[in-house]
Design an enzyme around this catalytic site. Structure first.
Site, PDB file in Angstrom:
ATOM      1  N   SER A 152       0.921  -1.241  -0.029  1.00 28.38           N
ATOM      2  CA  SER A 152      -0.019  -0.009  -0.019  1.00 28.38           C
ATOM      3  C   SER A 152       0.821   1.289  -0.043  1.00 28.38           C
ATOM      4  CB  SER A 152      -0.840   0.052   1.241  1.00 28.38           C
ATOM      5  OG  SER A 152      -1.538   1.044   1.207  1.00 28.38           O
TER       6      SER A 152
ATOM      7  N   LYS B 114      -3.257   3.469   6.110  1.00 30.13           N
ATOM      8  CA  LYS B 114      -3.497   2.032   5.921  1.00 30.13           C
ATOM      9  C   LYS B 114      -2.227   1.220   6.323  1.00 30.13           C
ATOM     10  CE  LYS B 114      -6.395   0.440   2.510  1.00 30.13           C
ATOM     11  NZ  LYS B 114      -6.740  -0.162   1.012  1.00 30.13           N
TER      12      LYS B 114
ATOM     13  N   ASP C  51      -8.027  -4.352   0.266  1.00 30.67           N
ATOM     14  CA  ASP C  51      -8.857  -3.665  -0.316  1.00 30.67           C
ATOM     15  C   ASP C  51     -10.035  -3.550   0.267  1.00 30.67           C
ATOM     16  OD1 ASP C  51      -9.127  -2.160  -3.007  1.00 30.67           O
ATOM     17  OD2 ASP C  51     -10.591  -3.161  -3.309  1.00 30.67           O
ATOM     18  N   SER C  52     -10.808  -2.418   0.548  1.00 32.36           N
ATOM     19  CA  SER C  52     -11.737  -2.405   1.310  1.00 32.36           C
ATOM     20  C   SER C  52     -12.777  -1.113   0.898  1.00 32.36           C
ATOM     21  CB  SER C  52     -11.583  -1.883   2.770  1.00 32.36           C
ATOM     22  OG  SER C  52     -10.672  -0.738   2.883  1.00 32.36           O
TER      23      SER C  52
ATOM     24  N   LYS D 200     -13.444   0.451  17.756  1.00 29.93           N
ATOM     25  CA  LYS D 200     -13.476   0.377  16.089  1.00 29.93           C
ATOM     26  C   LYS D 200     -12.794  -0.804  15.674  1.00 29.93           C
ATOM     27  CE  LYS D 200     -13.525   1.966  11.588  1.00 29.93           C
ATOM     28  NZ  LYS D 200     -12.795   2.905  10.632  1.00 29.93           N
TER      29      LYS D 200
HETATM   30  P1  IMP Z   1      -8.913   1.379  -0.856  1.00 25.73           P
HETATM   31  O1  IMP Z   1      -7.825   2.193  -0.626  1.00 25.73           O
HETATM   32  O2  IMP Z   1      -9.252   1.033  -2.343  1.00 25.73           O
HETATM   33  O3  IMP Z   1      -9.212  -0.121  -0.311  1.00 25.73           O
HETATM   34  O4  IMP Z   1     -10.424   2.216  -0.472  1.00 25.73           O
HETATM   35  C1  IMP Z   1     -10.888   2.284   0.795  1.00 25.73           C
HETATM   36  C2  IMP Z   1     -11.914   3.202   0.705  1.00 25.73           C
HETATM   37  O5  IMP Z   1     -13.191   2.638   1.257  1.00 25.73           O
HETATM   38  C3  IMP Z   1     -11.513   4.290   1.719  1.00 25.73           C
HETATM   39  O6  IMP Z   1     -11.147   5.468   0.964  1.00 25.73           O
HETATM   40  C4  IMP Z   1     -12.782   4.740   2.381  1.00 25.73           C
HETATM   41  O7  IMP Z   1     -13.783   5.526   1.627  1.00 25.73           O
HETATM   42  C5  IMP Z   1     -13.693   3.402   2.626  1.00 25.73           C
HETATM   43  N1  IMP Z   1     -13.133   2.667   3.752  1.00 25.73           N
HETATM   44  C6  IMP Z   1     -12.567   1.384   3.848  1.00 25.73           C
HETATM   45  N2  IMP Z   1     -12.644   1.318   5.278  1.00 25.73           N
HETATM   46  C7  IMP Z   1     -13.171   2.084   5.895  1.00 25.73           C
HETATM   47  C8  IMP Z   1     -13.553   2.234   7.104  1.00 25.73           C
HETATM   48  O8  IMP Z   1     -13.286   1.731   8.102  1.00 25.73           O
HETATM   49  N3  IMP Z   1     -14.153   3.443   7.660  1.00 25.73           N
HETATM   50  C9  IMP Z   1     -14.703   4.293   6.578  1.00 25.73           C
HETATM   51  N4  IMP Z   1     -14.498   4.211   5.291  1.00 25.73           N
HETATM   52  C10 IMP Z   1     -13.842   3.261   4.829  1.00 25.73           C
END
Ligand code: IMP
Length: 201
Positions: A14, A19, A75-76, A179
């Site tokens: 990452s 993150k 990825d989230s 959390k």
């Molecule tokens: P990634 O970096 O492509 O995985 O995008 C993840 C996005 O999902 C983040 O920018 C947030 O918008 C949202 N997200 C993921 N985890 C959380 C969390 O724990 N709280 C709030 N938003 C989250």
């Protein structure tokens, strides 16, 4: 039997410092010597997958091959049930180039309109990949309900509109340690630890 992480160096695939810090903390008790993709100067691949799992896997594989070391990617995002799972893998992109999550939360509210279904879940996919192309993947989730207007200054992203099941506070209001113990990322980490870190202390 899933492939095991045998110790030594592990790349956190990452470039997002928040993150990386969170994953480093989760890895600390496992004895892995973590180094981030950013620190190694590895390029950031395009997230072209159609699912959280596909995106986590392509990020982990890119770093594993680039560094010739095992690599872990996450990825989230937020899946809103009344919107067919949107913004989902596009959660970060709904905030636009300015990463404006006030705007992203407003978009969710407007897209839902009068829809009475306010349920949603946060999902987190983790992929642990090796330079030979092997990958182990897991997915974690936390379910809840969306509230508007957003509440609380803590957390990040969509936290201020998400109330986890059985609670009254949003993730934006709740204690961050709490959390982190109930989140989608914690759930995925518990699954990955059981699957691939069985040999670690
Ligand atoms: P990634 O970096 O492509 O995985 O995008 C993840 C996005 O999902 C983040 O920018 C947030 O918008 C949202 N997200 C993921 N985890 C959380 C969390 O724990 N709280 C709030 N938003 C989250």
């Amino acid at each position: 039997m899933a492939r095991q992480f045998e110790g030594g160096r592990l790349v956190i695939a990452s470039h997002n410092p928040g993150k990386v810090a969170e994953i480093r903390e989760l890895l600390a008790p496992l004895g892995a010597d973590a180094v981030s993709a950013g620190e190694l100067g590895l390029p950031e691949p395009d997230e072209t997958g159609r699912t959280f799992i596909e995106n986590a896997e392509l990020k982990a594989l890119a770093s594993a091959r680039g560094a010739n070391l095992p690599a872990l990617a996450d990825d989230s995002g937020l899946a809103v049930h009344g919107l067919g799972g949107d913004p989902g893998i596009y959660s970060a992109r709904w905030a636009g180039p300015g990463r404006d999550f006030g705007l992203a939360m407003k978009k969710v509210e407007e897209a839902l309109g009068e829809n009475p279904d306010r349920t949603a879940h946060f999902a987190c996919a983790l992929a642990l990949a090796w330079p030979d192309g092997h990958a182990e993947t897991v997915e974690g989730a936390v379910h809840g309900t969306l509230v508007f207007p957003p509440r609380g200054e803590r957390g990040f992203g969509y936290d201020p509109i998400f109330v986890p099941d059985g609670q009254g506070e949003t993730f934006g209001e709740a204690d961050p340690d709490w959390k982190h113990s109930v989140s989608h990322r914690a759930d995925a980490f518990r699954k990955l630890t059981a699957r691939c870190f069985g040999n670690m202390p």
